[in-house]
Design a protein around this motif. Structure first.
Motif, PDB file in Angstrom:
ATOM      1  N   ALA A 177       1.408   6.942  -6.639  1.00 44.06           N
ATOM      2  CA  ALA A 177       0.232   7.686  -7.096  1.00 44.06           C
ATOM      3  C   ALA A 177       0.206   9.110  -6.565  1.00 44.06           C
ATOM      4  O   ALA A 177      -0.291  10.009  -7.235  1.00 44.06           O
ATOM      5  N   ARG A 178       0.743   9.314  -5.390  1.00 44.26           N
ATOM      6  CA  ARG A 178       0.460  10.583  -4.734  1.00 44.26           C
ATOM      7  C   ARG A 178       1.653  11.416  -4.325  1.00 44.26           C
ATOM      8  O   ARG A 178       1.468  12.521  -3.830  1.00 44.26           O
ATOM      9  N   THR A 179       2.840  10.890  -4.440  1.00 43.91           N
ATOM     10  CA  THR A 179       3.950  11.698  -3.927  1.00 43.91           C
ATOM     11  C   THR A 179       4.799  12.253  -5.064  1.00 43.91           C
ATOM     12  O   THR A 179       4.775  11.763  -6.191  1.00 43.91           O
ATOM     13  N   ARG A 180       5.534  13.285  -4.679  1.00 46.77           N
ATOM     14  CA  ARG A 180       6.437  13.949  -5.600  1.00 46.77           C
ATOM     15  C   ARG A 180       7.483  12.969  -6.127  1.00 46.77           C
ATOM     16  O   ARG A 180       7.784  12.921  -7.306  1.00 46.77           O
ATOM     17  N   TYR A 181       8.006  12.168  -5.188  1.00 47.46           N
ATOM     18  CA  TYR A 181       9.048  11.224  -5.576  1.00 47.46           C
ATOM     19  C   TYR A 181       8.503  10.181  -6.551  1.00 47.46           C
ATOM     20  O   TYR A 181       9.147   9.841  -7.548  1.00 47.46           O
ATOM     21  N   GLY A 182       7.285   9.705  -6.265  1.00 45.68           N
ATOM     22  CA  GLY A 182       6.655   8.739  -7.167  1.00 45.68           C
ATOM     23  C   GLY A 182       6.442   9.327  -8.555  1.00 45.68           C
ATOM     24  O   GLY A 182       6.638   8.664  -9.577  1.00 45.68           O
ATOM     25  N   VAL A 228       0.838  -1.199   0.000  1.00 45.90           N
ATOM     26  CA  VAL A 228       0.000   0.000   0.000  1.00 45.90           C
ATOM     27  C   VAL A 228       0.875   1.253   0.000  1.00 45.90           C
ATOM     28  O   VAL A 228       0.593   2.220  -0.713  1.00 45.90           O
ATOM     29  N   ALA A 229       1.959   1.194   0.760  1.00 50.82           N
ATOM     30  CA  ALA A 229       2.846   2.364   0.830  1.00 50.82           C
ATOM     31  C   ALA A 229       3.444   2.674  -0.538  1.00 50.82           C
ATOM     32  O   ALA A 229       3.499   3.835  -0.953  1.00 50.82           O
ATOM     33  N   VAL A 230       3.866   1.639  -1.251  1.00 57.79           N
ATOM     34  CA  VAL A 230       4.447   1.877  -2.575  1.00 57.79           C
ATOM     35  C   VAL A 230       3.370   2.374  -3.541  1.00 57.79           C
ATOM     36  O   VAL A 230       3.619   3.256  -4.368  1.00 57.79           O
ATOM     37  N   GLY A 231       2.163   1.832  -3.390  1.00 54.25           N
ATOM     38  CA  GLY A 231       1.057   2.322  -4.208  1.00 54.25           C
ATOM     39  C   GLY A 231       0.838   3.808  -3.983  1.00 54.25           C
ATOM     40  O   GLY A 231       0.693   4.591  -4.934  1.00 54.25           O
ATOM     41  N   TYR A 232       0.864   4.203  -2.730  1.00 51.86           N
ATOM     42  CA  TYR A 232       0.679   5.616  -2.394  1.00 51.86           C
ATOM     43  C   TYR A 232       1.845   6.440  -2.927  1.00 51.86           C
ATOM     44  O   TYR A 232       1.652   7.495  -3.520  1.00 51.86           O
ATOM     45  N   LEU A 233       3.041   5.914  -2.717  1.00 57.44           N
ATOM     46  CA  LEU A 233       4.243   6.607  -3.185  1.00 57.44           C
ATOM     47  C   LEU A 233       4.140   6.945  -4.672  1.00 57.44           C
ATOM     48  O   LEU A 233       4.391   8.068  -5.101  1.00 57.44           O
TER      49      LEU A 233
END
Lengths: 370, 510
Positions: A215-220, A208-213
């Motif tokens: 979809a939603r973070t600058r780094y992602g 879930v954390a990687v999914g969030y990373l």
């Protein structure tokens, strides 16, 4: 952000299940040739993987490390990197977890487990950073390096297991048992001898954390940008090399966690030879999940079920258990076919397709050095 | 070699009847009728997104029309591209389909190799290529490798390829886009020669003077429909331009006001080395003031690309200095150039400009995504991204106006709008525009020009790199010329003429 309509999900699911159906069809032919009834065998596999709490726990146990390695490979893929080294990262991570597990004593229980898990991630991180930095700084292809580091990890852990400092006295090549305070609790509520353990929760949390990373973070966002178009990303001020080495490191750390799950939850020591293949299955899992971290769960469950259903087939039919390995192989083949076809389709689209009549091949492709 | 298939004398070379092709959200071809007679040069013109390429894909069998009928030499076209090509249709794409490390002859015969089942008769191939080349004035060394050829020569290989396959209806998609004037004239000569020989040419372009110079008939497409099909002697450039865009074209926007700003971008004695280890920039010096457009003219490949890359931090100079405002940029990363207010409209938008699998919204914030309001700490604010995208989409007229659409599906002109919108939204101090109108139609070109002029009036220092002299003369306050990595002259616009610039472009020092 993208359309998450039911229709899309159904379509994607259908596309993912098509290779499975084809693999089963080919498998059926093989089983027929052996002289068995395919439906019986498939029924046994299904029963063997989901038929009871015991069997379900076996499937979950198989799926747990696959979730880690699947997410690891998928993450690297999104940055345009092929991490073939999850296998080695897993080994190194598992060994680090075992070391921390027996060497550190006197830590309170939960803290000790956490420390061991972190140690595994850190070791995996290092094992991922090596090819990551080589790629980012020197442009050495990560496929070569990750493959070779798999062998280095295998030899290194084999060597260390035999070292008196690590080795459990006796004939069996394995490290000393980890302290009770570092054991990941097994799901005994599911089944008394279940080996599936709290590592599964870690796996789901990481997924879930990687999914969030992504979809939603600058780094992602930067990972995806570099994966899709490194040149444009560079021009947009994104440091391509930083994204490459950090993503490889992160990918390695996640694969290292799979080793922790195996050591702290299943074996409670580092055994030699260590169960082989979760790192490579991770590639197939990521492929099936189309590098979408959240789709890794169902993909890992399918592969987990294929593995755990084997015993039932062996015991209750005349078909050898290896049929499940054959099925997995055919399955991966069809996934790969589908992957290639999809790429081709996409190329077709850009050539003549919904360009709104815009020039399909507009711009002279005067590439990098004109 | 395959012989051209038999012709049905009563039929047309190409006839399309009520061809309709719908894509999700776009009616690319709407009931199109097209008639191309044997032995004519037929131009098809239209703006980006007018449906030209879709129509040609339908003709070649790459796409299937939803409705309507396509006849090639009287035979209905259905099915696959290779069957259509066997009927004598040859396509010369804008983007060449050549194997770079094969020779000319090897490329030409690819797919129709002479020889028996096992052996490849390369000598026969080279002979055939040489003969074809002599017949049509396409002089090429059959043994030369593609990677050593100029763009114009590569195009000749493409034409040889379709001739070798016996095509007698030849479609060329924007063939002049990549050619020098000289090469263009040679191409036209070849095409005329082919027509004299009984072949039929369909020619896609948006350069109207080429239409007037070369073609016998012209069909104008606008928004997926045929708006006119005329014999060339019955029309003129102004009429065609108006038909194409569907409105009167006013004279281009003109610059106003004198340049009074301080020097913002100063380049002194800059040198850089290309990937191949050649001296790409050899002591380049110039300055650009705020509110000024410096046009950089020159034949492509004289160091322009390397210059743009060093000015944006993508290439490390081997010597000299770039100053922005009062800062030295020594050792800066691309990010630092960006933060200092340098924006760039890159030369090749699909490589450096956009991330095609990203949405319009994602592309519009790329390069600003780490800043507020798009990022709060580590987390992206998707709402802020969407709001920004919506406002830029409406300001810059990006079609379709949906932030969630993938940029891959946009036409070239709209992709360019995305790039321009994003770069101007950075409110640049220095704007570097490399071939900002390449591949754009008239409306897109006017749009890009007015954007540059607006930035100029807002006080940006603008470096306009272009191989299009007209564009440079229209927009530049001063005009510099680059040749073999050196600036051969800088002229104020009043003194610049095509003649003077032309001399500087071939290396005559001022």
């Amino acid at each position: 952000m993208k359309d998450l309509s039911i229709r899309r999900i159904v379509r994607e699911l259908g596309q993912a299940l098509l290779p499975l159906a084809l693999a089963l069809a080919v498998g059926a032919v093989i089983i027929l040739a052996i002289g068995e009834n395919p439906l019986t065998v498939f029924g046994l596999m299904l029963r063997g993987s989901f038929g009871s709490l015991r069997r379900l726990s076996g499937t979950l146990q198989e799926a747990s490390p696959m979730i880690f390695t699947g997410v690891s490979v998928a993450l690297a893929f999104r940055a345009g990197l092929f991490n073939i080294g999850a296998e080695g990262q897993l080994l190194i991570g598992g060994f680090a977890a075992a070391w921390a597990g027996f060497a550190l004593t006197g830590l309170p229980g939960p803290l000790h487990v956490v420390f061991c898990v972190v140690a595994a991630a850190a070791a995996g991180l290092v094992w991922g950073l090596i090819p990551g930095i080589l790629k980012a700084r020197l442009g050495v292809h990560e496929v070569i390096n990750t493959i070779m580091l798999n062998y280095v990890a295998l030899s290194l852990t084999n060597f260390l297991v035999g070292h008196p400092y690590f080795k459990e006295p006796g004939q069996i090549p394995q490290t000393r048992d980890i302290a009770a305070s570092s054991v990941l609790p097994r799901f005994e509520f599911l089944y008394a001898h279940a080996k599936v353990n709290a590592g599964l929760w870690v796996a789901l949390a990481v997924m879930v954390a990687v999914g969030y990373l992504l979809a939603r973070t600058r780094y992602g966002f930067e990972i995806k940008a570099v994966g899709y178009n490194p040149e444009a990303s560079e021009a947009a001020g994104i440091s391509k090399s930083r994204v490459i080495w950090t993503t490889m490191g992160l990918s390695g750390a996640i694969a290292g966690l799979a080793g922790a799950e195996q050591v702290l939850g299943v074996f409670r020591c580092f055994v030699s030879p260590f169960p082989f293949g979760y790192g490579f299955v991770g590639i197939a899992v990521a492929l099936l999940a189309r590098n979408n971290p959240l789709a890794v769960l169902p993909a890992a469950l399918i592969f987990g079920a294929l593995t755990s259903g084997a015993q039932e087939v062996d015991v209750h039919s005349g078909t050898p258990r290896e049929i499940t390995v054959v099925l997995q192989g055919i399955f991966v083949l069809f996934i790969a076919c589908e992957f290639v076809l999809r790429r081709k389709r996409r190329v077709g689209e850009t050539e003549g397709g919904p360009k709104a009549g815009g020039k399909g091949r507009e711009e002279e492709g005067r590439g990098e050095d004109g | 070699m395959t012989e051209p298939s038999t012709t049905n004398p009563t039929a047309l070379a190409v006839e399309m009847r009520r061809v309709t092709k719908q894509f999700p959200g776009v009616l690319a071809n709407d009931c199109i009728n097209l008639q191309v007679a044997y032995g004519e040069i037929h131009a098809i013109i239209g703006e980006n997104g007018a449906g030209k390429s879709t129509l040609m894909s339908v003709l070649s069998g790459l796409l299937k029309a939803d409705e309507g009928e396509v006849l090639l030499k009287g035979h209905p076209v259905r099915g696959r591209p290779h069957l259509v090509s066997r009927r004598g249709l040859g396509m010369v794409y804008q983007h060449f389909m050549l194997v770079p490390n094969f020779t000319v002859a090897e490329n030409v015969i690819l797919g129709n190799e002479p020889g028996d089942r096992v052996h490849l008769d390369l000598r026969a191939a080279e002979e055939a290529v040489r003969r074809l080349g002599q017949d049509y004035g396409l002089n090429l060394d059959p043994a030369a490798r593609i990677e050593d050829l100029s763009v114009g020569e590569q195009q000749r290989v493409e034409i040889l390829k379709v001739l070798y396959r016996g095509s007698d209806v030849i479609v060329l998609d924007e063939p002049t886009q990549v050619l020098t004037l000289q090469e263009k004239n040679e191409l036209f000569e070849t095409l005329r020669c082919l027509v004299r020989d009984g072949r039929t040419i369909i020619f896609i372009t948006h350069h109207l003077e080429e239409v007037m110079a070369l073609s016998d008939r012209v069909t104008v497409l606008r928004r997926g429909r045929v708006v006119a099909s005329l014999a060339i002697q019955d029309t003129d450039i102004a009429t065609l331009a108006q038909l194409m865009v569907g409105r009167e074209i006013g004279p281009g926007e003109k610059r106003t006001g004198d340049v009074t700003g301080d020097v913002v971008l100063e380049v002194s004695d800059l040198t850089a080395v290309s990937e191949r280890g050649l001296q790409a920039l050899d002591g380049v010096s110039f300055g650009v003031r705020g509110g000024e457009i410096l046009g950089l003219a020159g034949v492509e490949g004289n160091g322009q690309r390397e210059l743009v890359e060093t000015l944006t931090g993508l290439r490390i100079p081997s010597g000299g200095e770039i100053r922005i405002g009062d800062q030295s940029t020594h050792g800066w990363s691309p990010r630092q150039f960006l933060e200092a207010g340098v924006a760039v409209i890159p030369e090749n938008r699909r490589v450096r400009g956009v991330v095609e699998p990203f949405t319009i919204a994602e592309n519009l914030v790329l390069g600003r995504h780490w800043k507020r309001p798009f990022s709060k700490g580590w987390v992206l604010d998707l709402g802020a991204m969407e709001a920004e995208a919506k406002s830029l989409i409406s300001d810059f007229g990006i079609v379709p106006p949906d932030p969630e659409i993938l940029v891959r599906t946009l036409s070239g002109g709209n992709q360019q709008r995305v790039v321009v919108a994003r770069e101007l939204a950075k409110k640049p101090v220095v704007l570097i525009a490399a071939h900002p109108t390449r591949g754009l139609d008239i409306a897109g070109r006017q749009f890009a020009h007015s954007c540059l002029l607006r930035e100029r009036s807002l006080g940006a220092a603008i470096l306009l790199v272009s191989s299009d002299l007209e564009e440079i003369l229209d927009l530049g306050d001063r005009i510099a010329v680059i040749f073999e990595g050196r600036i051969t002259g800088i002229l104020p616009r009043e003194e610049a003429s095509e003649g003077k610039l032309g001399l500087l472009m071939v290396g005559a020092r001022r």
